[in-house]
Design an enzyme around this catalytic site. Structure first.
Site, PDB file in Angstrom:
ATOM      1  N   LYS A   1       0.835  -1.214   0.000  1.00  0.00           N
ATOM      2  CA  LYS A   1       0.000   0.000   0.000  1.00  0.00           C
ATOM      3  C   LYS A   1       0.867   1.261   0.000  1.00  0.00           C
ATOM      4  O   LYS A   1       0.699   2.142  -0.850  1.00  0.00           O
ATOM      5  CB  LYS A   1      -0.910   0.010   1.230  1.00  0.00           C
ATOM      6  CG  LYS A   1      -1.620   1.348   1.445  1.00  0.00           C
ATOM      7  CD  LYS A   1      -2.379   1.399   2.759  1.00  0.00           C
ATOM      8  CE  LYS A   1      -1.566   1.726   3.967  1.00  0.00           C
ATOM      9  NZ  LYS A   1      -1.440   3.136   4.335  1.00  0.00           N
ATOM     10  N   ASN A   2       1.788   1.328   0.954  1.00  0.00           N
ATOM     11  CA  ASN A   2       2.553   2.577   1.107  1.00  0.00           C
ATOM     12  C   ASN A   2       3.440   2.847  -0.104  1.00  0.00           C
ATOM     13  O   ASN A   2       3.707   3.997  -0.445  1.00  0.00           O
ATOM     14  CB  ASN A   2       3.397   2.535   2.385  1.00  0.00           C
ATOM     15  CG  ASN A   2       2.529   2.670   3.628  1.00  0.00           C
ATOM     16  OD1 ASN A   2       1.345   2.991   3.531  1.00  0.00           O
ATOM     17  ND2 ASN A   2       3.107   2.418   4.787  1.00  0.00           N
TER      18      ASN A   2
ATOM     19  N   CYS B   1      -4.592   7.922   9.871  1.00  0.00           N
ATOM     20  CA  CYS B   1      -4.816   7.317  11.177  1.00  0.00           C
ATOM     21  C   CYS B   1      -4.546   8.319  12.291  1.00  0.00           C
ATOM     22  O   CYS B   1      -3.649   9.157  12.177  1.00  0.00           O
ATOM     23  CB  CYS B   1      -3.878   6.119  11.358  1.00  0.00           C
ATOM     24  SG  CYS B   1      -4.411   4.655  10.490  1.00  0.00           S
TER      25      CYS B   1
ATOM     26  N   ARG C   1       1.660  13.900  13.669  1.00  0.00           N
ATOM     27  CA  ARG C   1       2.094  13.760  12.270  1.00  0.00           C
ATOM     28  C   ARG C   1       2.243  15.095  11.525  1.00  0.00           C
ATOM     29  O   ARG C   1       1.514  15.385  10.578  1.00  0.00           O
ATOM     30  CB  ARG C   1       1.162  12.802  11.517  1.00  0.00           C
ATOM     31  CG  ARG C   1       1.064  11.476  12.231  1.00  0.00           C
ATOM     32  CD  ARG C   1       0.325  10.448  11.451  1.00  0.00           C
ATOM     33  NE  ARG C   1       1.194   9.747  10.501  1.00  0.00           N
ATOM     34  CZ  ARG C   1       0.810   8.695   9.802  1.00  0.00           C
ATOM     35  NH1 ARG C   1      -0.409   8.235   9.922  1.00  0.00           N
ATOM     36  NH2 ARG C   1       1.637   8.122   8.955  1.00  0.00           N
TER      37      ARG C   1
ATOM     38  N   ASP D   1       6.415  19.421   8.728  1.00  0.00           N
ATOM     39  CA  ASP D   1       7.480  20.441   8.687  1.00  0.00           C
ATOM     40  C   ASP D   1       8.701  19.981   7.876  1.00  0.00           C
ATOM     41  O   ASP D   1       9.330  20.784   7.175  1.00  0.00           O
ATOM     42  CB  ASP D   1       7.893  20.831  10.113  1.00  0.00           C
ATOM     43  CG  ASP D   1       8.306  19.627  10.950  1.00  0.00           C
ATOM     44  OD1 ASP D   1       7.586  18.601  10.908  1.00  0.00           O
ATOM     45  OD2 ASP D   1       9.349  19.692  11.628  1.00  0.00           O
TER      46      ASP D   1
ATOM     47  N   ASP E   1       4.589  -0.144  12.102  1.00  0.00           N
ATOM     48  CA  ASP E   1       3.317  -0.643  11.571  1.00  0.00           C
ATOM     49  C   ASP E   1       3.029  -2.086  12.001  1.00  0.00           C
ATOM     50  O   ASP E   1       1.897  -2.553  11.859  1.00  0.00           O
ATOM     51  CB  ASP E   1       3.308  -0.559  10.027  1.00  0.00           C
ATOM     52  CG  ASP E   1       3.153   0.870   9.544  1.00  0.00           C
ATOM     53  OD1 ASP E   1       2.845   1.759  10.356  1.00  0.00           O
ATOM     54  OD2 ASP E   1       3.339   1.104   8.333  1.00  0.00           O
TER      55      ASP E   1
ATOM     56  N   ARG F   1      -8.928   0.513   4.677  1.00  0.00           N
ATOM     57  CA  ARG F   1      -7.998   1.491   4.111  1.00  0.00           C
ATOM     58  C   ARG F   1      -6.728   0.802   3.623  1.00  0.00           C
ATOM     59  O   ARG F   1      -6.120   1.246   2.632  1.00  0.00           O
ATOM     60  CB  ARG F   1      -7.590   2.526   5.174  1.00  0.00           C
ATOM     61  CG  ARG F   1      -8.620   3.583   5.454  1.00  0.00           C
ATOM     62  CD  ARG F   1      -7.993   4.674   6.292  1.00  0.00           C
ATOM     63  NE  ARG F   1      -6.657   4.965   5.780  1.00  0.00           N
ATOM     64  CZ  ARG F   1      -5.607   5.288   6.523  1.00  0.00           C
ATOM     65  NH1 ARG F   1      -5.724   5.399   7.816  1.00  0.00           N
ATOM     66  NH2 ARG F   1      -4.442   5.520   5.981  1.00  0.00           N
TER      67      ARG F   1
HETATM   68  C1  UD1 Z   1       4.927   6.361   6.654  1.00  0.00           C
HETATM   69  C2  UD1 Z   1       3.919   5.250   6.441  1.00  0.00           C
HETATM   70  C3  UD1 Z   1       3.418   4.733   7.783  1.00  0.00           C
HETATM   71  C4  UD1 Z   1       4.577   4.337   8.689  1.00  0.00           C
HETATM   72  C5  UD1 Z   1       5.583   5.478   8.789  1.00  0.00           C
HETATM   73  C6  UD1 Z   1       6.841   5.094   9.581  1.00  0.00           C
HETATM   74  C7  UD1 Z   1       2.869   5.880   4.342  1.00  0.00           C
HETATM   75  C8  UD1 Z   1       1.631   6.349   3.671  1.00  0.00           C
HETATM   76  N1  UD1 Z   1       2.803   5.763   5.684  1.00  0.00           N
HETATM   77  O1  UD1 Z   1       4.222   7.428   7.282  1.00  0.00           O
HETATM   78  O2  UD1 Z   1       2.606   3.583   7.531  1.00  0.00           O
HETATM   79  O3  UD1 Z   1       4.080   4.045   9.986  1.00  0.00           O
HETATM   80  O4  UD1 Z   1       6.004   5.896   7.478  1.00  0.00           O
HETATM   81  O5  UD1 Z   1       7.442   3.984   9.032  1.00  0.00           O
HETATM   82  O6  UD1 Z   1       3.860   5.587   3.705  1.00  0.00           O
HETATM   83  N2  UD1 Z   1       7.596  13.711  11.294  1.00  0.00           N
HETATM   84  C9  UD1 Z   1       7.822  15.031  11.623  1.00  0.00           C
HETATM   85  N3  UD1 Z   1       7.755  15.958  10.625  1.00  0.00           N
HETATM   86  C10 UD1 Z   1       7.490  15.649   9.329  1.00  0.00           C
HETATM   87  C11 UD1 Z   1       7.266  14.276   9.008  1.00  0.00           C
HETATM   88  C12 UD1 Z   1       7.318  13.332  10.016  1.00  0.00           C
HETATM   89  O7  UD1 Z   1       8.066  15.354  12.782  1.00  0.00           O
HETATM   90  O8  UD1 Z   1       7.453  16.541   8.474  1.00  0.00           O
HETATM   91  C13 UD1 Z   1       7.642  12.681  12.354  1.00  0.00           C
HETATM   92  C14 UD1 Z   1       6.288  12.000  12.554  1.00  0.00           C
HETATM   93  O9  UD1 Z   1       5.459  12.738  13.413  1.00  0.00           O
HETATM   94  C15 UD1 Z   1       6.677  10.660  13.131  1.00  0.00           C
HETATM   95  C16 UD1 Z   1       8.036  10.377  12.468  1.00  0.00           C
HETATM   96  O10 UD1 Z   1       8.493  11.625  11.950  1.00  0.00           O
HETATM   97  O11 UD1 Z   1       6.878  10.774  14.521  1.00  0.00           O
HETATM   98  C17 UD1 Z   1       7.963   9.358  11.348  1.00  0.00           C
HETATM   99  O12 UD1 Z   1       7.036   9.795  10.382  1.00  0.00           O
HETATM  100  P1  UD1 Z   1       7.217   9.490   8.829  1.00  0.00           P
HETATM  101  O13 UD1 Z   1       8.384   8.606   8.639  1.00  0.00           O
HETATM  102  O14 UD1 Z   1       7.159  10.771   8.099  1.00  0.00           O
HETATM  103  O15 UD1 Z   1       5.901   8.662   8.538  1.00  0.00           O
HETATM  104  P2  UD1 Z   1       4.896   8.871   7.352  1.00  0.00           P
HETATM  105  O16 UD1 Z   1       5.632   9.136   6.088  1.00  0.00           O
HETATM  106  O17 UD1 Z   1       3.819   9.795   7.763  1.00  0.00           O
END
Ligand code: UD1
Length: 457
Positions: free
Chosen positions: A53-54, A147, A152, A155, A339, A431
Site C-alpha cells: 500500500k505505502n 490514522c 504527524r 514540517d 506498523d 484502508r
Molecule cells: C509512513 C507510512 C506509515 C509508517 C511510517 C513510519 C505511508 C503512507 N505511511 O508514514 O505507515 O508508519 O512511514 O514507518 O507511507 N515527522 C515530523 N515531521 C514531518 C514528518 C514526520 O516530525 O514533516 C515525524 C512524525 O510525526 C513521526 C516520524 O516523523 O513521529 C515518522 O514519520 P514518517 O516517517 O514521516 O511517517 P509517514 O511518512 O507519515
C-alpha cells in the site's frame, strides 16, 4: 430519530466502496461494518501477499512527474488506493484500472490543487505535493489526514521543498508551494532532522525534475523509498543511494513512460505470518520479500516461532505449541517497523513470560491496548512503553479498531481467542488491507463481515 439496522451477512464492502459516490456514508468508511470471528480455529494452506500500500501510494503520486502514460503492476485493491486514484483524477490524470494493473496518463493535468475532501482522509495523499510542484511549478495540497496515531506534522516536507527553492505558505489548512524562479526547482543539500519516510519521498520526487544535484542526508531507508527510486529511475530519473541515509539525485529535464511492478506489502506479510503464529498453525505465505521482513523474522526466531524459507519469495510458518515473550522497540528501517507493533503485541499477549514494547515513532499508537485488555490481555502502558504479561488465553469480546494496524491486531487476537470476537471500526482495516477477510477465510479462519446499514424511520 429512530435508527433501523439492516444486517447483510458477508457482503464484500470493498466492492461496494468502488461504486459509491465520495462523501456517502459507506464510501467515506462510516458504515457500521463488523467482523465476526470465531476464534480457536487452526489455519492451514497458503496465502498470497498483495502489493505494498505505502509503496503504491508513493508511486501513484510519482506518476505526476511524467507527461507520458505509466503502468503499475501489483497495485493492491483497497480504499486508500481508490482515494489516491480519485485525487489524481481530480488533477486531470486519466486512470485506467484492470485488476491489479493500473495505467496513469498524466499528459494533461488540469489542476494544481488537490481536493480537501479526499486529501483529508489519508496521510499518503500528501505525497503529491513534491511531484506536482516539480512538474507544474505550483501545488496546493490540504494538510493530510489518516490514522489518529499521533500529531504527524509535515514540517520536514515543507523545509525540504523550501531548500529546493519553493516558496511555501500554509493558510486555512492548505499548503501552497510555488517554485521561486518560475517553473523549476533548484537542486540543494537537504538534511532531515529525522528520517521521515514521507518527507524523503516528497523531496526525492521533487528533486528528480530540479535544476542540478540534490543530496538528502539522514534520508529514510525503508523499502518503499527504494521502490519509489526504482520507479523514478525507470522513468529516466537519476537517483542513487536509495536505501541508505544519503540519497543523491541529479535533476533531469523530463521523465518518460514506464511499466513497473510494486513490491510486496511487508506489513501485510507480517500480519499473515503473525496470524499463523498466534493460532499455532502451519501456513505458507507467498509473494514476499524476505529481506523486507528481516526484523520481524529475527523477533520470531528469538521467541521460538519456527519458520522455513521455502523459496526466495515464500515462507512457511511452522506450528509452535508455545513461545516466549521479548522486548521490542520500534525504529526506522531496518529497525522493527512501527506498523507491525500492534499485531505483534497480540502475539506477545499470549506468550510465556513478559514483554516490553517501546513505541518511538508515534505518540498515540497504543490504542489497541485497551481493546486487547477487554479480551483478557494483561498489558499496562506508561507513556510510550507497554508492559505485557503473557496470559494463557484470550476471550472473544466486542472490540473497536481505532486505526489501521490496530484493526490487524484485533483480528489476529480474535483468531486465537476463545469464542466470538466482534471487531467494529472496519473502515480502518479497509484502508490498508487487500481483501483481508477473504484471504483469512482462504486459510480456514472462521470469520465473516456483517454490514449494518442504517436507515432513518
Ligand atoms: C509512513 C507510512 C506509515 C509508517 C511510517 C513510519 C505511508 C503512507 N505511511 O508514514 O505507515 O508508519 O512511514 O514507518 O507511507 N515527522 C515530523 N515531521 C514531518 C514528518 C514526520 O516530525 O514533516 C515525524 C512524525 O510525526 C513521526 C516520524 O516523523 O513521529 C515518522 O514519520 P514518517 O516517517 O514521516 O511517517 P509517514 O511518512 O507519515
Amino acid at each position: 430519530m429512530i435508527l433501523r439496522y439492516l444486517v447483510i451477512e458477508g457482503i464484500a464492502i470493498s466492492s461496494v466502496l468502488g461504486s459509491l459516490a465520495p462523501g456517502s456514508a459507506i464510501s467515506s468508511g462510516l458504515a457500521d461494518d463488523v467482523l465476526k470471528i470465531q476464534g480457536g480455529k487452526i489455519l492451514s494452506g497458503q496465502v498470497t501477499i498483495s502489493g505494498a500500500k505505502n509503496s503504491a501510494l508513493a508511486l501513484m503520486a510519482g506518476t505526476l512527474l511524467c507527461s507520458e502514460t505509466c503502468q503499475l503492476q501489483n497495485v493492491p485493491s483497497l480504499v486508500d488506493i481508490r482515494l489516491m486514484t480519485k485525487i489524481l483524477t481530480a488533477l486531470g490524470v486519466r486512470v485506467t484500472t484492470n485488476g491489479d494493473v493500473v495505467q496513469f496518463d498524466p499528459s494533461h493535468l488540469t489542476s494544481t490543487e488537490a481536493p480537501y475532501e479526499l486529501v483529508s482522509k489519508m496521510r499518503g495523499s500528501f505525497f503529491i505535493l513534491g511531484p506536482l510542484l516539480a512538474r507544474m511549478g505550483e501545488a496546493r495540497v490540504p494538510m493530510p489526514g489518516g490514522c489518529s496515531i499521533g500529531s504527524r506534522p509535515v514540517d520536514l516536507h515543507v523545509r525540504g521543498l523550501q531548500s529546493l527553492g519553493a516558496d511555501v505558505t500554509i493558510e486555512h489548512g492548505v499548503v501552497h508551494a510555488r517554485a521561486k524562479n518560475g517553473k523549476r526547482l533548484v537542486g540543494a543539500s537537504v538534511y532531515l532532522d529525522s528520517p521521515s519516510v514521507g518527507a524523503t519521498e516528497n523531496i526525492m520526487m521533487a528533486a528528480t525534475l530540479a535544476d542540478g544535484e540534490t543530496i538528502i542526508e539522514n534520508a529514510a531507508q525503508e523499502p518503499e523509498i527504494v521502490d519509489l527510486a526504482g520507479f523514478c529511475n525507470a522513468m529516466g530519473a537519476k537517483i542513487q543511494g536509495a536505501g541508505t541515509h544519503r540519497i543523491v539525485i541529479q535533476g533531469v529535464e523530463k521523465l518518460h513512460a514506464t511499466d513497473y511492478r510494486v513490491i510486496p506489502d511487508r506489513v501485510e506479510a507480517a500480519t499473515f505470518i503473525l496470524a499463523g503464529a498466534i493460532t499455532r498453525s502451519t501456513i505458507l505465505v507467498n509473494q514476499i520479500n524476505l529481506s523486507h521482513i528481516a526484523p520481524i523474522l529475527a523477533k520470531l526466531k528469538e521467541i521460538g516461532i519456527g519458520y522455513e524459507i521455502e523459496s526466495p519469495t515464500s515462507l512457511r510458518v511452522m506450528r509452535s505449541a508455545s513461545y516466549r515473550g521479548t522486548d521490542i522497540e520500534t525504529l526506522p528501517h531496518p529497525g522493527f517497523p512501527t506498523d507491525v507493533q500492534s499485531p505483534f503485541m497480540s502475539l506477545l499477549a499470549l506468550a510465556d513470560g513478559n514483554s516490553v514494547v517501546t513505541e518511538t515513532l508515534f505518540e498515540n499508537r497504543f490504542m489497541h491496548v485497551a481493546e486487547l485488555t477487554r479480551m483478557g490481555a494483561d498489558i499496562k502502558v506508561k507513556g510510550n512503553v507497554a508492559m505485557i504479561r503473557g496470559v494463557a488465553s484470550l476471550s472473544g469480546a466486542p472490540v473497536i479498531a481505532t486505526d489501521l494496524r490496530a484493526s490487524a491486531a484485533l483480528v489476529i487476537a480474535g483468531l486465537a481467542a476463545d469464542g466470538e470476537t466482534i471487531v467494529s471500526g472496519l473502515h480502518h482495516m479497509d484502508r490498508g488491507y487487500d481483501r483481508l477477510e477473504a484471504k483469512m477465510q482462504g486459510l480456514g479462519a472462521n470469520l465473516i463481515r456483517t454490514t449494518i446499514a442504517q436507515s432513518n424511520a
